[in-house]
Scaffold this motif. Structure first.
Motif, PDB file in Angstrom:
ATOM      1  N   THR A  66       0.840  -1.193   0.000  1.00 37.90           N
ATOM      2  CA  THR A  66       0.000   0.000   0.000  1.00 37.90           C
ATOM      3  C   THR A  66       0.873   1.240   0.000  1.00 37.90           C
ATOM      4  OG1 THR A  66      -0.144  -0.072   2.416  1.00 37.90           O
ATOM      5  CG2 THR A  66      -1.922  -1.131   1.187  1.00 37.90           C
ATOM      6  N   LEU A  67       0.275   2.349  -0.400  1.00 37.16           N
ATOM      7  CA  LEU A  67       0.961   3.632  -0.337  1.00 37.16           C
ATOM      8  C   LEU A  67       1.080   4.036   1.125  1.00 37.16           C
ATOM      9  CD1 LEU A  67       2.138   5.961  -2.062  1.00 37.16           C
ATOM     10  CD2 LEU A  67      -0.120   7.045  -1.936  1.00 37.16           C
ATOM     11  N   GLY A  68       2.289   4.297   1.574  1.00 39.52           N
ATOM     12  CA  GLY A  68       2.521   4.604   2.982  1.00 39.52           C
ATOM     13  C   GLY A  68       2.244   6.066   3.290  1.00 39.52           C
ATOM     14  N   PRO A  69       2.574   6.476   4.548  1.00 40.22           N
ATOM     15  CA  PRO A  69       3.341   5.665   5.492  1.00 40.22           C
ATOM     16  C   PRO A  69       2.561   4.630   6.286  1.00 40.22           C
ATOM     17  CG  PRO A  69       2.932   7.843   6.407  1.00 40.22           C
ATOM     18  CD  PRO A  69       2.384   7.862   5.022  1.00 40.22           C
ATOM     19  N   GLY A  70       1.254   4.682   6.344  1.00 41.85           N
ATOM     20  CA  GLY A  70       0.506   3.687   7.106  1.00 41.85           C
ATOM     21  C   GLY A  70       0.002   2.568   6.223  1.00 41.85           C
ATOM     22  N   PRO A  71      -0.338   1.410   6.817  1.00 42.01           N
ATOM     23  CA  PRO A  71      -0.827   0.277   6.028  1.00 42.01           C
ATOM     24  C   PRO A  71      -2.249   0.473   5.509  1.00 42.01           C
ATOM     25  CG  PRO A  71      -0.876  -0.254   8.357  1.00 42.01           C
ATOM     26  CD  PRO A  71      -0.198   1.093   8.244  1.00 42.01           C
ATOM     27  N   GLU A  72      -2.884   1.571   5.914  1.00 38.58           N
ATOM     28  CA  GLU A  72      -4.270   1.789   5.504  1.00 38.58           C
ATOM     29  C   GLU A  72      -4.357   2.547   4.173  1.00 38.58           C
ATOM     30  OE1 GLU A  72      -2.679   5.254   7.571  1.00 38.58           O
ATOM     31  OE2 GLU A  72      -2.815   3.137   8.122  1.00 38.58           O
ATOM     32  N   GLY A  73      -3.234   2.853   3.544  1.00 35.91           N
ATOM     33  CA  GLY A  73      -3.252   3.591   2.291  1.00 35.91           C
ATOM     34  C   GLY A  73      -3.785   2.761   1.144  1.00 35.91           C
ATOM     35  N   PRO A  74      -3.967   3.395  -0.026  1.00 33.01           N
ATOM     36  CA  PRO A  74      -4.465   2.663  -1.189  1.00 33.01           C
ATOM     37  C   PRO A  74      -3.475   1.610  -1.654  1.00 33.01           C
ATOM     38  CG  PRO A  74      -3.751   4.878  -1.803  1.00 33.01           C
ATOM     39  CD  PRO A  74      -3.732   4.827  -0.311  1.00 33.01           C
ATOM     40  N   ALA A  75      -4.014   0.540  -2.218  1.00 27.13           N
ATOM     41  CA  ALA A  75      -3.165  -0.548  -2.702  1.00 27.13           C
ATOM     42  C   ALA A  75      -2.328  -0.079  -3.884  1.00 27.13           C
ATOM     43  CB  ALA A  75      -4.037  -1.727  -3.108  1.00 27.13           C
ATOM     44  N   LEU A  76      -1.108  -0.585  -3.944  1.00 23.81           N
ATOM     45  CA  LEU A  76      -0.212  -0.292  -5.060  1.00 23.81           C
ATOM     46  C   LEU A  76       0.024  -1.568  -5.861  1.00 23.81           C
ATOM     47  CD1 LEU A  76       2.527   1.950  -3.349  1.00 23.81           C
ATOM     48  CD2 LEU A  76       0.630   2.691  -4.807  1.00 23.81           C
ATOM     49  N   PRO A  77       0.066  -1.466  -7.186  1.00 27.50           N
ATOM     50  CA  PRO A  77       0.379  -2.648  -7.988  1.00 27.50           C
ATOM     51  C   PRO A  77       1.812  -3.115  -7.736  1.00 27.50           C
ATOM     52  CG  PRO A  77      -0.536  -0.860  -9.332  1.00 27.50           C
ATOM     53  CD  PRO A  77      -0.213  -0.281  -7.997  1.00 27.50           C
ATOM     54  N   PHE A  78       1.984  -4.422  -7.687  1.00 23.85           N
ATOM     55  CA  PHE A  78       3.336  -4.961  -7.517  1.00 23.85           C
ATOM     56  C   PHE A  78       3.443  -6.280  -8.263  1.00 23.85           C
ATOM     57  CE2 PHE A  78       0.982  -6.943  -4.065  1.00 23.85           C
ATOM     58  CZ  PHE A  78       1.476  -8.248  -4.020  1.00 23.85           C
ATOM     59  N   THR A  79       4.679  -6.632  -8.608  1.00 25.02           N
ATOM     60  CA  THR A  79       4.968  -7.911  -9.260  1.00 25.02           C
ATOM     61  C   THR A  79       6.208  -8.516  -8.634  1.00 25.02           C
ATOM     62  OG1 THR A  79       6.257  -6.796 -10.993  1.00 25.02           O
ATOM     63  CG2 THR A  79       3.935  -7.267 -11.485  1.00 25.02           C
ATOM     64  N   LEU A  80       6.259  -9.836  -8.649  1.00 21.80           N
ATOM     65  CA  LEU A  80       7.444 -10.569  -8.224  1.00 21.80           C
ATOM     66  C   LEU A  80       8.102 -11.174  -9.450  1.00 21.80           C
ATOM     67  CD1 LEU A  80       6.095 -12.318  -5.016  1.00 21.80           C
ATOM     68  CD2 LEU A  80       8.041 -10.755  -5.088  1.00 21.80           C
ATOM     69  N   GLY A  81       9.398 -10.927  -9.599  1.00 19.78           N
ATOM     70  CA  GLY A  81      10.120 -11.409 -10.759  1.00 19.78           C
ATOM     71  C   GLY A  81      10.470 -12.877 -10.648  1.00 19.78           C
ATOM     72  N   PRO A  82      11.197 -13.400 -11.648  1.00 14.62           N
ATOM     73  CA  PRO A  82      11.619 -14.803 -11.619  1.00 14.62           C
ATOM     74  C   PRO A  82      12.480 -15.100 -10.396  1.00 14.62           C
ATOM     75  CG  PRO A  82      12.015 -13.804 -13.777  1.00 14.62           C
ATOM     76  CD  PRO A  82      11.646 -12.692 -12.860  1.00 14.62           C
ATOM     77  N   ALA A  83      12.354 -16.323  -9.903  1.00  9.23           N
ATOM     78  CA  ALA A  83      13.085 -16.724  -8.700  1.00  9.23           C
ATOM     79  C   ALA A  83      14.477 -17.208  -9.056  1.00  9.23           C
ATOM     80  CB  ALA A  83      12.330 -17.815  -7.957  1.00  9.23           C
ATOM     81  N   ASP A  84      15.449 -16.753  -8.279  1.00 13.31           N
ATOM     82  CA  ASP A  84      16.831 -17.221  -8.368  1.00 13.31           C
ATOM     83  C   ASP A  84      17.173 -17.847  -7.023  1.00 13.31           C
ATOM     84  OD1 ASP A  84      19.696 -16.766  -9.843  1.00 13.31           O
ATOM     85  OD2 ASP A  84      19.885 -16.520  -7.670  1.00 13.31           O
ATOM     86  N   PRO A  85      17.863 -19.007  -6.991  1.00 15.35           N
ATOM     87  CA  PRO A  85      18.089 -19.676  -5.706  1.00 15.35           C
ATOM     88  C   PRO A  85      18.912 -18.854  -4.726  1.00 15.35           C
ATOM     89  CG  PRO A  85      19.309 -20.754  -7.487  1.00 15.35           C
ATOM     90  CD  PRO A  85      18.355 -19.798  -8.124  1.00 15.35           C
TER      91      PRO A  85
END
Length: 600
Positions: A66-85
């Motif tokens: 979420t947009l900070g500083p608090g956890p109650e802010g609007p959601a932000l788009p996010f992605t997780l990239g490919p995993a490396d060991p």
């Protein structure tokens, strides 16, 4: 040296992304039942010139951003990239214009490599224990962060734990338990992610001076306070050498024996292994080493793990100067000789032409843990000794003190350091750079010819005893001359014994000097390879107890290798390892799993 001007760190996904973190507000709950950490990491940004913040993660469950500083802010788009060991996954968070903070709600599960969850039977008491080990790139396994030594941030944290346990961090710490089980921490000086640390357990505190003290499990605290009685003297000696201590307090935390290293220089709270509690303060050079990191490493930090020698070479040199200040030059000389022997062994093991014996490493595509060898430590120290021999201590000391002062709370890479070294020290003396063979040290293999010899007067008596033994003297005949020997003299003695001694010879040595029953872990680690080669069965039970009890990788990895080389050793090693592995941290099992998996 602004971070943005540096090339990307090959071990961080944060790379050349423009948004940089400056402050962390962390809220965590520690759950021993499920062995999880859960909470929110709120990152305040130093720059938001781009449209994304990139954080390093590995194995984390990211529930929301979420947009900070608090956890109650609007959601932000996010992605997780490919995993490396090794490197894990890049967490890319899309930023709206003007974003100043983001909050990441996440969980770190039982498999997080930085976390060691210990059951009560694995501790000195009757309570569970948790500790972290973030170096080199394991902070990302318990905290979404920009996990590069070249990126610094301040932090505050609120940590909730079972009310009968004490929580500590690399920050301002409580000295007694809070019955609510809620602890608040603050680190005002900016640190890189690898210096983030957390420990939770049945812990008590004892002051050693107005700014130093020791935390340990109650059963260990008395031994620890005795062992570290000179801690304030160490801090004062360090300040006399290279300037003021910049972190306010310097406390130690004695961890359970599964800790994989001798020590970890977490700011304000060095983690140390109980294997240095020898009873005679003979192994406290390790504490001097971790203290020295308060300048070399914590204050001026290697920019990437390819520059690791800038942390460790200076620290080893500084450590030995502290020990010399406290206990005299003959004592420090013993440390130099033992260190040089370890360096020569490492060079032989890696191969004298191996690029892994260069000071400047090239670890892209590899686990930076591969660079944690004696090359960074002892070859780096040997370079400083070579400079000392050519310019004299006063000039070198002035250079080092100015270096720490000028680059405080900054990252340093090898090229930048070499430029500074030339400008401030080498160029003033024509031909000095060629004489010291600087290029051969940094980008050449092995030990350059410019490395001078090291010697220790206190080892003369040890060498005389070894000569008598080689000439046929019985160990019992040598014993009257050994009562004043420190652990260092015994390590030199054991290191120089022939590798082909038969079991009967070891039995005679053991009867005279009681090596198998030693309380000194360094002596045991030097003794057991002899007993394994010779098939000296009287030491077998002590060896197995050591491997079950101690998790320090420096000791156990060579012992497993020695065990594997014996008749029937692979099966025995696998049996011991199967039982001992739960007591080892992921740093140790990462080395031992492939070693034991290949045991035939």
């Amino acid at each position: 040296m602004p971070t943005a001007a540096l090339p990307p760190d090959p071990h961080s996904h944060a790379g050349d992304a423009p948004a940089r973190v400056r402050h962390l507000a962390l809220a965590l709950t520690v759950d021993f039942a499920t062995r999880t950490l859960a909470g929110t990491a709120t990152w305040h940004l130093a720059e938001s010139a781009g449209d994304a913040l990139v954080l390093d993660t590995r194995g984390l469950a990211v529930d929301a951003v979420t947009l900070g500083p608090g956890p109650e802010g609007p959601a932000l788009p996010f992605t997780l990239g490919p995993a490396d060991p090794v490197l894990g996954q890049a967490l890319r968070i899309d930023l709206p214009p003007g974003a100043a903070a983001v909050a990441v709600r996440y969980r770190a599960g039982p498999g997080a490599a930085a976390l060691q969850w210990l059951a009560p039977e694995q501790t000195a008491g009757s309570e569970p224990f948790l500790f972290t080990q973030s170096q080199a790139v394991l902070a990302r396994t318990w905290l979404p962060c920009q996990d590069s030594p070249g990126i610094r941030f301040t932090y505050e944290a609120t940590v909730r734990v079972p009310p009968h346990l004490l929580a500590l961090m690399s920050a301002e710490n409580p000295q007694r338990r809070d019955p609510s089980g809620t602890y608040r921490f603050r680190m005002a000086q900016p640190i890189p992610a690898y210096l983030m640390a957390l420990a939770v357990g049945d812990l008590a505190f004892a002051p050693l001076s107005g700014r130093t003290g020791v935390y340990a499990e109650p059963a260990t605290l008395a031994a620890a306070t005795h062992e570290f009685a000179d801690l304030e003297k160490m801090v004062a000696a360090a300040e006399q050498l290279y300037g003021p201590y910049r972190w306010e307090r310097y406390d130690l935390l004695v961890l359970p024996p599964s800790f994989p290293f001798g020590g970890m220089e977490n700011p304000r709270l060095t983690f140390v292994t109980p294997t240095i509690l020898a009873g005679d303060r003979s192994l406290t050079s390790l504490v001097a080493h971790e203290l020295a990191h308060s300048w070399s490493g914590n204050l001026v930090t290697n920019g990437t793990w390819n520059d690791f020698w800038l942390n460790e070479g200076f620290t080893v040199y500084f450590e030995r100067r502290i020990m010399e200040h406290l206990y005299g030059r003959p004592y420090a000389d013993m440390l130099h000789v033992l260190g040089r022997a370890a360096l020569q062994h490492t060079i032989a093991e890696l191969g004298p032409a191996s690029p892994d014996t260069h000071l400047r490493l090239h670890l892209a595509g590899r686990d930076p843990d591969d660079g944690l060898t004696e090359i960074a430590y002892e070859k780096g120290c040997a370079l400083l000794l070579a400079l000392e021999a050519r310019v004299g201590r006063p000039r070198l000391d002035a250079f080092i003190a100015a270096y720490f002062a000028r680059f405080s709370f900054q990252a340093m890479r090898t090229d930048a350091f070499l430029a500074y070294l030339r400008a401030e020290l080498l160029d003033a003396v024509p031909g000095l750079e060629a004489d010291v063979q600087l290029a051969a040290w940094v980008d050449g293999p092995g030990l350059p010819a410019a490395a001078g010899p090291v010697a220790a007067a206190r080892f003369a008596a040890v060498d005389a005893a070894l000569a008598r033994y080689a000439a046929g003297a019985a160990p019992a005949a040598l014993a009257p001359g050994t009562p004043g020997w420190s652990g260092h003299e015994w390590m030199h003695f054991l290191g120089a014994l022939p590798a082909s001694l038969p079991a009967a010879g070891l039995a005679a040595l053991d009867a005279a000097f009681h090596f198998t029953a030693s309380g000194n872990a360094e002596i045991l680690a030097a003794w057991f390879p002899h007993t394994l080669r010779a098939g000296y069965g009287a030491a077998d039970a002590a060896l197995e107890d050591f491997l079950h009890r101690v998790g320090r990788r420096k000791f156990i990895a060579p012992l497993y290798r020695a065990l594997l080389a014996t008749p029937g050793g692979p099966a025995r090693a696998r049996r011991i390892y199967a039982a001992a592995r739960p007591n080892y941290h992921a740093v140790a099992t990462g080395t031992l799993d492939p070693l034991l998996a290949g045991a035939a």
